[in-house]
Enzyme design. Structure first.
Site: not given
Ligand code: NCD
Length: 302
Positions: A49-50, A78, A99, A127
């Site tokens: 999703r993100t 590398k 991320r 997040h």
């Molecule tokens: C979450 C995350 O990555 O922290 N997912 C997301 O971004 N919707 C929650 C998770 O991974 O459980």
């Protein structure tokens, strides 16, 4: 508001500004506003999703996206340092979305990069884009963010979505219920933040005891990948399995169930068709919210 590193760095007014802009974009899309801009999308951890909604948001505003979804295909493999990677990517793009499994990486990237940085999740820490879309969803349902009674259920120790949403909701005078087994309860550091602001909360092991009191039930996955000891994970995996019969007739009528997703087994599919289930709407709301974040991060940039 150049970078989005964490909710802890945002004021209430800045949060509202993002949410208002997202609402406006929902009504009046702006397909050309970021024409010619390049968004770098650097994902060092799995994501569905993100990453996809940050990409969709860029396309909806006319921007282009480059990046990777797996660091194994880059020169990091590398032995290149993260610092060098950021320095290079900043020369190819106008904004960096990152991320990473380690806490603090987005902040490090923001210190290195002259271009705006958006944190798409740094380890168990924060997040912020998820929280902004969570708030957008709550506000849409209740027409306000004030005085909401919210229960967090699941992995409250490692769940970064919980940590960020707590930091936001405390600014809106929420009442918190933390439902988790003791080993993965909410960290004391966060409870101290609530104590310092005189905000009410309580700790529970079962959601049954509070389910009739709350407006929002925010369920999370047990974060298997963050446990040092897999035996500790096994002790708590599968501990909550919410079914339709746990909900029907047992909650306030307009109580909503949220989940950042992905789910494993903590919400049964029997819940999906209840009017209370909002997790798919929530994921969809991620696009306009991330559009708003781009626009605000790039405001004033050349
Ligand atoms: C979450 C995350 O990555 O922290 N997912 C997301 O971004 N919707 C929650 C998770 O991974 O459980």
């Amino acid at each position: 508001m150049k970078d989005f590193i964490g909710i802890s760095k945002m004021t209430k007014d800045e949060i509202i500004e993002v949410l208002d802009m997202a609402r406006e974009l929902e009504k009046n899309p702006k397909p050309d506003i970021l024409k010619g801009k390049i968004i770098a999308s650097l994902f060092f951890e799995p994501s569905t999703r993100t990453r996809l909604s940050f990409t969709a948001a860029a396309y909806k505003l006319g921007a282009n996206v480059l990046g990777f979804e797996n660091p194994d295909v880059t020169s990091l493999k590398k032995g290149e340092s993260l610092n060098d990677t950021i320095k290079i990517v900043e020369g190819y793009s106008d904004l960096i979305v990152i991320r990473h499994p380690e806490i603090g990486t987005a902040e490090i990237a923001a210190n290195i990069s002259e271009k705006p940085v958006i944190n798409a999740g740094d380890g168990a820490n924060e997040h912020p884009s998820q929280t902004l879309l969570d708030l957008f969803t709550i506000r849409k349902e209740f027409k306000t963010l004030d005085n909401i009674k919210i229960a967090f259920v699941g992995d409250l120790k490692y769940g970064r979505t919980v940590h960020s949403l707590l930091k936001a909701m405390k600014l809106f005078n929420a009442r918190f219920y933390f439902v988790a087994p003791k080993s993965i309860q909410i960290p004391d550091k966060l409870l101290k933040e609530l104590d310092d602001m005189d905000i009410s909360y309580s700790l529970h092991e079962n959601y049954e005891e509070i389910i009739d009191k709350i407006d929002v039930m925010y369920v999370t996955r047990i974060q298997r990948e963050r446990f040092d000891d897999i035996e500790e994970y096994k002790k708590v995996s599968g501990i909550y399995k919410i079914k339709d019969t746990d909900i029907i007739g047992k909650t306030k009528e307009n109580m909503i169930i949220m989940h950042p997703l992905p789910r494993v087994d903590e919400i049964d599919v029997s819940v999906d068709n209840l009017p209370n289930a909002k997790y798919f709407d929530q994921a969809k709301n991620g696009v306009v919210v991330r559009e708003a974040m781009y626009i605000l991060a790039l405001k004033g940039e050349k």
